[in-house]
Design an enzyme around this catalytic site. Structure first.
Site, PDB file in Angstrom:
ATOM      1  N   ARG A 167       0.859  -1.179   0.000  1.00 56.71           N
ATOM      2  CA  ARG A 167       0.000   0.000   0.000  1.00 56.71           C
ATOM      3  C   ARG A 167       0.899   1.234   0.000  1.00 56.71           C
ATOM      4  O   ARG A 167       2.053   1.196   0.441  1.00 56.71           O
ATOM      5  CB  ARG A 167      -0.894   0.024   1.241  1.00 56.71           C
ATOM      6  CG  ARG A 167      -1.866  -1.142   1.351  1.00 56.71           C
ATOM      7  CD  ARG A 167      -2.699  -1.013   2.614  1.00 56.71           C
ATOM      8  NE  ARG A 167      -3.687  -2.083   2.742  1.00 56.71           N
ATOM      9  CZ  ARG A 167      -3.496  -3.219   3.427  1.00 56.71           C
ATOM     10  NH1 ARG A 167      -2.325  -3.426   4.037  1.00 56.71           N
ATOM     11  NH2 ARG A 167      -4.436  -4.126   3.501  1.00 56.71           N
ATOM     12  N   LYS A 189      -2.294  -1.926   7.778  1.00 60.72           N
ATOM     13  CA  LYS A 189      -3.511  -1.361   8.357  1.00 60.72           C
ATOM     14  C   LYS A 189      -3.670  -1.826   9.800  1.00 60.72           C
ATOM     15  O   LYS A 189      -3.360  -2.960  10.135  1.00 60.72           O
ATOM     16  CB  LYS A 189      -4.734  -1.796   7.546  1.00 60.72           C
ATOM     17  CG  LYS A 189      -4.981  -0.960   6.300  1.00 60.72           C
ATOM     18  CD  LYS A 189      -6.302  -1.358   5.685  1.00 60.72           C
ATOM     19  CE  LYS A 189      -6.674  -0.456   4.510  1.00 60.72           C
ATOM     20  NZ  LYS A 189      -7.973  -0.834   3.931  1.00 60.72           N
ATOM     21  N   HIS A 261      -2.202   2.552  -6.214  1.00 61.18           N
ATOM     22  CA  HIS A 261      -3.003   1.406  -5.774  1.00 61.18           C
ATOM     23  C   HIS A 261      -3.177   0.402  -6.905  1.00 61.18           C
ATOM     24  O   HIS A 261      -3.265  -0.810  -6.662  1.00 61.18           O
ATOM     25  CB  HIS A 261      -4.366   1.859  -5.259  1.00 61.18           C
ATOM     26  CG  HIS A 261      -5.032   0.825  -4.393  1.00 61.18           C
ATOM     27  ND1 HIS A 261      -4.548   0.462  -3.151  1.00 61.18           N
ATOM     28  CD2 HIS A 261      -6.127   0.049  -4.602  1.00 61.18           C
ATOM     29  CE1 HIS A 261      -5.313  -0.478  -2.635  1.00 61.18           C
ATOM     30  NE2 HIS A 261      -6.287  -0.748  -3.492  1.00 61.18           N
ATOM     31  N   ARG A 264      -0.378  -1.934  -6.862  1.00 61.04           N
ATOM     32  CA  ARG A 264      -0.605  -3.009  -5.875  1.00 61.04           C
ATOM     33  C   ARG A 264      -1.445  -4.116  -6.501  1.00 61.04           C
ATOM     34  O   ARG A 264      -1.131  -5.302  -6.355  1.00 61.04           O
ATOM     35  CB  ARG A 264      -1.298  -2.419  -4.650  1.00 61.04           C
ATOM     36  CG  ARG A 264      -1.743  -3.420  -3.586  1.00 61.04           C
ATOM     37  CD  ARG A 264      -2.200  -2.657  -2.350  1.00 61.04           C
ATOM     38  NE  ARG A 264      -3.083  -3.407  -1.474  1.00 61.04           N
ATOM     39  CZ  ARG A 264      -2.679  -4.252  -0.521  1.00 61.04           C
ATOM     40  NH1 ARG A 264      -1.382  -4.481  -0.344  1.00 61.04           N
ATOM     41  NH2 ARG A 264      -3.544  -4.867   0.268  1.00 61.04           N
ATOM     42  N   HIS A 288      -4.236  -8.662   3.682  1.00 58.30           N
ATOM     43  CA  HIS A 288      -5.695  -8.574   3.745  1.00 58.30           C
ATOM     44  C   HIS A 288      -6.198  -9.262   5.013  1.00 58.30           C
ATOM     45  O   HIS A 288      -5.744 -10.361   5.343  1.00 58.30           O
ATOM     46  CB  HIS A 288      -6.336  -9.261   2.531  1.00 58.30           C
ATOM     47  CG  HIS A 288      -6.217  -8.471   1.273  1.00 58.30           C
ATOM     48  ND1 HIS A 288      -6.283  -9.051   0.013  1.00 58.30           N
ATOM     49  CD2 HIS A 288      -6.035  -7.139   1.055  1.00 58.30           C
ATOM     50  CE1 HIS A 288      -6.142  -8.104  -0.908  1.00 58.30           C
ATOM     51  NE2 HIS A 288      -5.993  -6.948  -0.299  1.00 58.30           N
ATOM     52  N   TYR A 297      -8.800 -11.513  -7.127  1.00 49.96           N
ATOM     53  CA  TYR A 297      -7.742 -11.858  -8.085  1.00 49.96           C
ATOM     54  C   TYR A 297      -7.924 -13.254  -8.674  1.00 49.96           C
ATOM     55  O   TYR A 297      -7.224 -13.623  -9.606  1.00 49.96           O
ATOM     56  CB  TYR A 297      -6.368 -11.755  -7.410  1.00 49.96           C
ATOM     57  CG  TYR A 297      -6.105 -10.364  -6.898  1.00 49.96           C
ATOM     58  CD1 TYR A 297      -5.889  -9.306  -7.774  1.00 49.96           C
ATOM     59  CD2 TYR A 297      -6.126 -10.084  -5.534  1.00 49.96           C
ATOM     60  CE1 TYR A 297      -5.695  -8.018  -7.311  1.00 49.96           C
ATOM     61  CE2 TYR A 297      -5.931  -8.803  -5.065  1.00 49.96           C
ATOM     62  CZ  TYR A 297      -5.721  -7.780  -5.955  1.00 49.96           C
ATOM     63  OH  TYR A 297      -5.535  -6.492  -5.486  1.00 49.96           O
TER      64      TYR A 297
END
Length: 319
Positions: A167, A189, A261, A264, A288, A297
């Site tokens: 990120r 995160k 992004h 990414r 994630h 994906y």
């Protein structure tokens, strides 16, 4: 956190210090709850409907007021966000998530309410969107387009994006001591830490950059920062975005379509298409929280699905 009810302030502090939510998430929760309580004052006729939102104070919201809030109030607020504030599905989903977290905290932690009105609050249906990404050839073109005074730094930045799926915030916050051989320690995160393994391309790009990385006159607070700007400080997210945008344009790609992004997304897509990466491994690499986020994906490579069907040992059977 000025001029907000103490009950909201306590919730935000809990989410930040105990749950480890990012400052950006806390700011979003603060905004959504402030808007919610201003709306509730209008809904309850405490202030006239035509009152400007900026003129509505909510610091007087107390426990009794919160106990009177029901599920119908929550749905009414989400409807207001959609119809009066033109919030799309993602913005409304964030508000739902905020309200669910807030009332769960009031019920299970603060013990302010006996019943949780948000327990059955449903988020709006969000249609899954295919990720936008660069092809392998476009990725190579992007790397080849890097030039200029800070070529080594910019090349290393784009190389890490394309290979590690970082990120933007994760990349700018890398410190020198986060790198140890072929491992990179990333703070993601919610202040969650994960390890990303560097391939040869990343290692070589970082070596070339570190040879010329400026060390003198760097501001004391940023001496450990990996990527340094021309202002002798940790590079900003805005500057990285400008670097990527400029390089995308120079590579002949659409600068309005691609962004940091999207790089990414590109890294994740290339790993999935060419690296035979297991979806759980990809989830860990990308940081994630849920594998459901990573599963976007798995829908991008029709050829891989075609080959999987052909590889079935019964695919050649016929009568």
């Amino acid at each position: 956190m000025e001029n907000i009810p103490y009950i909201v302030k306590d919730f935000l502090e809990y989410m930040e210090t105990i749950r480890g939510k990012s400052k950006k998430t806390i700011q979003g929760y603060n905004y959504d709850l402030t808007l919610f309580f201003k709306y509730m004052k209008i809904r309850r006729n405490i202030v006239p409907e035509e009152t400007d939102l900026q003129d509505i104070t909510i610091s007087d919201i107390d426990d009794y007021f919160v106990r009177t809030i029901g599920l119908n109030d929550l749905y009414s607020f989400i409807s207001y966000a959609a119809n009066e504030r033109n919030n799309l599905n993602y913005a409304r989903a964030r508000k739902v998530a905020c309200l669910r977290s807030f009332f769960k905290y009031l019920h299970t932690k603060a013990k302010v309410i006996d019943n949780n009105p948000a327990l059955e609050l449903e988020p709006p249906k969000i249609n899954s969107r295919q990720p936008i990404y660069l092809s392998l050839d476009e990725s190579k073109a992007l790397l080849n387009a890097v030039d200029g005074k800070y070529k080594e730094r910019d090349y290393a930045i784009i190389m890490l994006f394309l290979n590690c799926g970082l990120r933007l915030s994760e990349l700018v916050n890398i410190d020198l001591d986060n790198i140890n051989g072929d491992t990179l320690r990333v703070i993601g995160k919610g202040n969650k830490e994960r390890t990303v393994y560097l391939n040869d391309a990343c290692i070589n790009a970082l070596k070339d950059y570190l040879k010329i990385r400026v060390t003198e006159e760097v501001k004391e607070k940023d001496k450990k920062a990996l990527f340094i700007s021309r202002f002798k400080e940790r590079i900003s997210t805005r500057m990285v975005q400008e670097i990527v945008k400029k390089t995308i344009k120079k590579a002949g790609l659409d600068e309005n379509k691609y962004s940091t992004h999207k790089l990414r997304h590109t890294a994740a897509t290339l790993m999935y298409k060419y690296g035979n990466v297991d979806i759980r491994a990809l989830q860990q690499i990308l940081g994630h929280e849920s594998v459901a986020t990573t599963q976007i994906y798995t829908h991008i490579d029709d050829e891989r699905l075609r080959q999987a069907m052909r590889s079935n040992p019964l695919s050649k059977e016929h009568q």
